[in-house]
Write a protein that holds these residues in place. Structure first.
Motif, PDB file in Angstrom:
ATOM      1  N   ASP A 122       0.824  -1.210   0.000  1.00 50.68           N
ATOM      2  CA  ASP A 122       0.000   0.000   0.000  1.00 50.68           C
ATOM      3  C   ASP A 122       0.858   1.259   0.000  1.00 50.68           C
ATOM      4  N   GLU A 123       1.960   1.237   0.734  1.00 53.43           N
ATOM      5  CA  GLU A 123       2.802   2.426   0.831  1.00 53.43           C
ATOM      6  C   GLU A 123       3.499   2.758  -0.474  1.00 53.43           C
ATOM      7  N   VAL A 124       3.753   1.772  -1.310  1.00 58.93           N
ATOM      8  CA  VAL A 124       4.465   2.040  -2.568  1.00 58.93           C
ATOM      9  C   VAL A 124       3.515   2.177  -3.757  1.00 58.93           C
ATOM     10  N   ALA A 125       2.205   2.088  -3.510  1.00 59.71           N
ATOM     11  CA  ALA A 125       1.235   2.092  -4.609  1.00 59.71           C
ATOM     12  C   ALA A 125       1.314   3.342  -5.473  1.00 59.71           C
ATOM     13  N   GLY A 126       1.710   4.465  -4.891  1.00 64.74           N
ATOM     14  CA  GLY A 126       1.752   5.703  -5.655  1.00 64.74           C
ATOM     15  C   GLY A 126       2.847   5.773  -6.697  1.00 64.74           C
ATOM     16  N   ILE A 127       3.837   4.868  -6.604  1.00 62.36           N
ATOM     17  CA  ILE A 127       4.952   4.928  -7.554  1.00 62.36           C
ATOM     18  C   ILE A 127       5.160   3.616  -8.309  1.00 62.36           C
ATOM     19  N   ASP A 128       4.273   2.638  -8.103  1.00 61.84           N
ATOM     20  CA  ASP A 128       4.557   1.359  -8.766  1.00 61.84           C
ATOM     21  C   ASP A 128       3.467   0.895  -9.725  1.00 61.84           C
ATOM     22  N   GLN A 129       2.446   1.716  -9.949  1.00 61.32           N
ATOM     23  CA  GLN A 129       1.396   1.368 -10.919  1.00 61.32           C
ATOM     24  C   GLN A 129       1.243   2.549 -11.869  1.00 61.32           C
ATOM     25  N   LEU A 130       2.175   2.677 -12.805  1.00 57.65           N
ATOM     26  CA  LEU A 130       2.240   3.857 -13.664  1.00 57.65           C
ATOM     27  C   LEU A 130       1.388   3.662 -14.913  1.00 57.65           C
TER      28      LEU A 130
ATOM     29  N   LEU B  53       5.698 -13.213 -17.319  1.00 60.82           N
ATOM     30  CA  LEU B  53       6.666 -12.251 -17.825  1.00 60.82           C
ATOM     31  C   LEU B  53       5.967 -10.903 -17.947  1.00 60.82           C
ATOM     32  N   ASP B  54       6.375  -9.931 -17.133  1.00 62.19           N
ATOM     33  CA  ASP B  54       5.783  -8.600 -17.101  1.00 62.19           C
ATOM     34  C   ASP B  54       6.617  -7.685 -18.000  1.00 62.19           C
ATOM     35  N   VAL B  55       6.123  -7.443 -19.209  1.00 63.44           N
ATOM     36  CA  VAL B  55       6.872  -6.693 -20.227  1.00 63.44           C
ATOM     37  C   VAL B  55       6.613  -5.194 -20.059  1.00 63.44           C
ATOM     38  N   GLY B  56       7.702  -4.430 -19.984  1.00 63.14           N
ATOM     39  CA  GLY B  56       7.567  -3.001 -19.726  1.00 63.14           C
ATOM     40  C   GLY B  56       7.107  -2.787 -18.297  1.00 63.14           C
ATOM     41  N   CYS B  57       7.790  -3.437 -17.357  1.00 65.95           N
ATOM     42  CA  CYS B  57       7.332  -3.519 -15.965  1.00 65.95           C
ATOM     43  C   CYS B  57       7.436  -2.214 -15.211  1.00 65.95           C
ATOM     44  N   GLY B  58       8.175  -1.228 -15.729  1.00 62.16           N
ATOM     45  CA  GLY B  58       8.336   0.012 -14.988  1.00 62.16           C
ATOM     46  C   GLY B  58       8.986  -0.239 -13.637  1.00 62.16           C
ATOM     47  N   THR B  59       8.389   0.303 -12.592  1.00 66.04           N
ATOM     48  CA  THR B  59       8.941   0.134 -11.255  1.00 66.04           C
ATOM     49  C   THR B  59       8.461  -1.150 -10.583  1.00 66.04           C
ATOM     50  N   GLY B  60       7.805  -2.022 -11.332  1.00 67.79           N
ATOM     51  CA  GLY B  60       7.541  -3.383 -10.868  1.00 67.79           C
ATOM     52  C   GLY B  60       6.255  -3.623 -10.117  1.00 67.79           C
ATOM     53  N   GLY B  61       5.323  -2.677 -10.151  1.00 71.27           N
ATOM     54  CA  GLY B  61       4.103  -2.820  -9.370  1.00 71.27           C
ATOM     55  C   GLY B  61       3.268  -4.026  -9.740  1.00 71.27           C
ATOM     56  N   ALA B  62       3.058  -4.259 -11.036  1.00 71.16           N
ATOM     57  CA  ALA B  62       2.244  -5.403 -11.447  1.00 71.16           C
ATOM     58  C   ALA B  62       2.921  -6.712 -11.069  1.00 71.16           C
ATOM     59  N   SER B  63       4.237  -6.787 -11.241  1.00 76.39           N
ATOM     60  CA  SER B  63       4.957  -8.012 -10.868  1.00 76.39           C
ATOM     61  C   SER B  63       4.755  -8.330  -9.387  1.00 76.39           C
ATOM     62  N   ARG B  64       4.876  -7.313  -8.540  1.00 73.97           N
ATOM     63  CA  ARG B  64       4.697  -7.538  -7.103  1.00 73.97           C
ATOM     64  C   ARG B  64       3.251  -7.892  -6.772  1.00 73.97           C
ATOM     65  N   LEU B  65       2.300  -7.224  -7.410  1.00 74.05           N
ATOM     66  CA  LEU B  65       0.899  -7.541  -7.155  1.00 74.05           C
ATOM     67  C   LEU B  65       0.583  -8.980  -7.552  1.00 74.05           C
ATOM     68  N   LEU B  66       1.079  -9.417  -8.690  1.00 74.11           N
ATOM     69  CA  LEU B  66       0.831 -10.787  -9.147  1.00 74.11           C
ATOM     70  C   LEU B  66       1.470 -11.807  -8.217  1.00 74.11           C
ATOM     71  N   ALA B  67       2.635 -11.471  -7.686  1.00 76.49           N
ATOM     72  CA  ALA B  67       3.298 -12.372  -6.749  1.00 76.49           C
ATOM     73  C   ALA B  67       2.578 -12.388  -5.401  1.00 76.49           C
ATOM     74  N   HIS B  68       2.262 -11.204  -4.891  1.00 75.03           N
ATOM     75  CA  HIS B  68       1.694 -11.083  -3.553  1.00 75.03           C
ATOM     76  C   HIS B  68       0.246 -11.553  -3.482  1.00 75.03           C
ATOM     77  N   GLU B  69      -0.578 -11.158  -4.448  1.00 72.48           N
ATOM     78  CA  GLU B  69      -2.014 -11.425  -4.374  1.00 72.48           C
ATOM     79  C   GLU B  69      -2.459 -12.653  -5.154  1.00 72.48           C
ATOM     80  N   PHE B  70      -1.675 -13.083  -6.143  1.00 70.27           N
ATOM     81  CA  PHE B  70      -2.087 -14.206  -6.979  1.00 70.27           C
ATOM     82  C   PHE B  70      -1.126 -15.387  -6.906  1.00 70.27           C
ATOM     83  N   GLY B  71      -0.019 -15.227  -6.199  1.00 69.02           N
ATOM     84  CA  GLY B  71       0.911 -16.333  -6.021  1.00 69.02           C
ATOM     85  C   GLY B  71       1.736 -16.674  -7.240  1.00 69.02           C
TER      86      GLY B  71
END
Length: 288
Positions: A40-48, A72-90
């Motif tokens: 939650d704390e990094v949400a402002g900079i990781d979902q661009l 494979l998260d293509v064009g991942c930016g600061t990695g928000g989607a990668s972390r969300l997929l790992a954290h919430e979807f395993g």
């Protein structure tokens, strides 16, 4: 690619301070330990991308992302989607971006949020990835193809990397029916040469030619426009400066990445979406 670095890491080029250092300092100023952060704390900079975490969650559900799948998260930016997929979807996520500053931030934030073992990152060109064939179950891409001048080569690379029956999940900016030029700057481009929007029909034809079968594709422009309007009113995560900030105002937002242009980028997104100069689609395709 130097021109993309010049766009996405413009502040570092101006003042010499690396993006990671700037963001770490901002978390410390907000009273947070930059080595111990929550999603939650990094949400402002990781979902661009338009729609924030809600758009990512919707795309993951649309594509039935499941625990243990290799994404494979293509064009991942600061990695928000990668972390969300790992954290919430395993999922086991590998984020790829051509902008080295973004990859450095993605690695730091994954370590700080305790997700480094399931969300890893690589700085590379999406058209030529140093990965073996048939090594991923899902190719994920949010707001990245519009920076790629040769989508056919990228799509062919996706087919090479996917297992048979693997899926492509896209949440992408495409050209609208209004032929007027985009109002710029926008988050993905300050210059015309950096923006490679194509129409939905062209993108879908390219996917079909590359060997992908559409499973579910929708125009989600209205939802994206409503989200952006709520963001301006300060009612959603990932706020920037001024009127776009709310109770979590002290936490870093995208203005620390995009600089003083961020406010203009937000206004232009509204204008371009409202005038049908751009649209947003979300969809799932299967590798034939």
């Amino acid at each position: 690619m130097p021109q993309l670095d010049a766009h996405y890491d413009a502040l570092a080029r101006q003042d010499g301070e690396p993006l990671t250092a700037r963001l770490r300092a901002a978390f410390r100023a907000a009273g947070r330990d930059p080595e111990r952060l929550s999603p939650d704390e990094v949400a402002g900079i990781d979902q661009l991308h338009l729609g924030g975490r809600r758009a990512s969650r919707d795309l993951a559900r649309r594509g039935a992302v499941a625990a243990g799948q290799r994404v494979l998260d293509v064009g991942c930016g600061t990695g928000g989607a990668s972390r969300l997929l790992a954290h919430e979807f395993g999922a086991e996520a590998l984020g790829v971006d051509i902008t080295a500053a973004f990859v450095a931030v993605a690695e730091w934030l994954s370590q700080a949020t305790g997700l480094a073992d399931r969300a890893r990152f690589l700085c590379a060109d999406a058209a030529r990835l140093p990965l073996p064939a048939a090594s991923v179950d899902v190719v994920w891409c949010q707001h990245a193809l519009m920076n790629m001048p040769d989508p056919a080569t990228v799509l062919a690379e996706w087919r090479r990397l996917l297992v048979p029956g693997g899926r492509v999940l896209l949440h992408e900016v495409v050209a609208g029916d209004n032929p007027a030029p985009l109002s710029r700057p926008v988050p993905w481009a300050r210059e015309v040469a950096h923006s490679h929007l194509i129409h939905r029909e062209t993108l879908e034809a390219g996917l079909a030619e590359a060997g992908f079968v559409a499973r579910e594709v929708d125009d989600v422009s209205a939802a994206a426009l409503a989200w952006r309007r709520r963001q301006v009113e300060g009612k959603v995560e990932g706020k920037g400066k001024g009127k776009e900030r709310s109770a979590s105002a002290a936490l870093p937002g995208p203005a620390l990445i995009f600089g003083d242009d961020f406010a203009a980028m937000g206004r232009n997104l509204l204008d371009n979406l409202s005038d049908d100069r751009m649209r947003i689609i979300a969809g799932a395709w299967a590798r034939a």
